[in-house]
Scaffold this active site. Structure first.
Site, PDB file in Angstrom:
ATOM      1  N   PHE A 201      29.522  70.932 -24.129  1.00  0.00           N
ATOM      2  CA  PHE A 201      28.653  70.564 -23.004  1.00  0.00           C
ATOM      3  C   PHE A 201      28.001  71.814 -22.429  1.00  0.00           C
ATOM      4  CE2 PHE A 201      32.764  71.499 -21.145  1.00  0.00           C
ATOM      5  CZ  PHE A 201      32.448  72.224 -19.996  1.00  0.00           C
ATOM      6  N   CYS A 202      26.891  71.594 -21.718  1.00  0.00           N
ATOM      7  CA  CYS A 202      26.177  72.668 -21.032  1.00  0.00           C
ATOM      8  C   CYS A 202      25.445  72.043 -19.845  1.00  0.00           C
ATOM      9  CB  CYS A 202      25.233  73.406 -21.965  1.00  0.00           C
ATOM     10  SG  CYS A 202      23.995  72.340 -22.756  1.00  0.00           S
ATOM     11  N   THR A 203      24.618  72.808 -19.168  1.00  0.00           N
ATOM     12  CA  THR A 203      24.019  72.335 -17.916  1.00  0.00           C
ATOM     13  C   THR A 203      23.141  71.106 -18.116  1.00  0.00           C
ATOM     14  OG1 THR A 203      24.011  74.610 -17.097  1.00  0.00           O
ATOM     15  CG2 THR A 203      22.674  73.011 -15.902  1.00  0.00           C
TER      16      THR A 203
END
Length: 327
Positions: A201-203
């Site tokens: 996951f990331c922003t």
């Protein structure tokens, strides 16, 4: 006879002629975070018209153009954002552009920038191609069940200072200073994840488009990533059902957001631009606009003097009710 209420005290920034009058609050601005991988044969030709349109609509922020697509965050009025997004959707391959929105009580950017780059998110791996293949998308509603499975390793692909203020329960922090460091970290640690499914996951999702493609190239069989990123999760998943801990760093003056995408409690260090917690602002090493505990040993005396002068000018501009930058 009805008694007249005493007018509220005049606020420092309120014009004298408004004393005692009902002052309507400013409408909330719209912040739109977007990215799209597509083929732009001539990104430079797209820059001027896009910048001119944003400027004309009073939209500010930062957009990156490269041969692989577009990435960035912009803010403005509802009408201004709608106009710019409509224009972007007319660019080659962008008809199905997706974006994420959040409100802001004031403009979170100083100016509008449209930059030409080699990559819209820099990984430094020339063979990575998100248009060819990426991991399995997982919706925010399905994310909790996936990352709670014992055979799943959850990896946060963001930079170390972003992870420090918030992440998912049980997520692995690679401790990387930039996204370029991720491939080397994986090569050094891949044995830790033998026989594991990988959830990343990331922003907003853009890093995972590249990192999942790269892991698939490295022979990892099952790779998943959070569709829409942390921002979409915080928007869609109720706080009482959330596995997110802390706040999510964003690259604008809000610094961080929480559940419901409301602005968080973080501020930004005027020197290193890292997020600063309320507790860190009480540390003796903290000086507004000049240093924070994380960068107290990173700059020269000349740098500190320059930072102090900049902070002094910003304070003076604020007292005059004038913008310091980006007028």
């Amino acid at each position: 006879m009805a008694l007249r209420r005493k007018p509220p005290p005049l606020r420092q920034w309120e014009p004298l002629e408004n004393a005692g009058k009902r002052v309507h609050p400013r409408p909330m601005l719209t912040v739109a975070a977007l990215y799209h991988f597509t083929r732009f044969p001539d990104p430079a030709a797209l820059r001027g018209p896009l910048l001119d349109l944003c400027m004309g609509q009073g939209v500010k922020g930062s957009l990156l153009l490269a041969g692989e697509g577009i990435n960035g965050t912009i803010a403005g009025s509802r009408a201004g954002i709608d106009t710019v997004l409509a224009h972007i959707r007319t660019l080659p391959g962008c008809a199905d552009l997706e974006w994420k929105e959040s409100p802001a009580p004031s403009m979170p950017f100083s100016r509008m920038k449209v930059k030409l780059k080699r990559e819209i998110v820099t990984m430094g791996q020339p063979d990575v191609d998100p248009k060819a293949r990426v991991g399995h998308y997982v919706s925010p509603q399905e994310w909790n069940a996936l990352i709670s499975s014992p055979d799943v390793a959850v990896i946060d692909t963001r930079n170390d200072y972003e992870v420090a203020i918030g992440t998912f329960t049980g997520a692995v922090d690679p401790g990387t200073r930039s996204f370029r460091d991720f491939p080397a970290w994986w090569e050094a640690n891949r044995d830790r994840f033998h026989n594991k499914r990988i959830a990343m996951f990331c922003t907003g999702g853009i890093r995972c488009e590249k990192s999942t493609n790269w892991l698939l190239q490295q022979g990892v069989d099952e790779v998943y990533h959070l569709k829409g990123g942390i921002l979409k999760y915080l928007e869609d998943v109720p706080q009482d059902q959330s596995l997110w801990q802390g706040e999510c760093f964003v690259f604008d003056r809000r610094v961080s957001v929480g559940h419901g995408l409301v602005p968080g409690q973080m501020s930004s260090c005027g020197a290193c631009r890292r997020p600063v917690t309320p507790e860190a602002r009480l540390d003796p090493a903290y000086e507004e606009g000049v240093r924070c505990p994380a960068c107290k040993d990173e700059y020269s005396d000349a740098d500190r003097a320059r930072f102090r002068e900049r902070q002094r000018q910003m304070t003076l501009a604020e007292a005059r009710g004038e913008p310091h930058l980006g007028a």
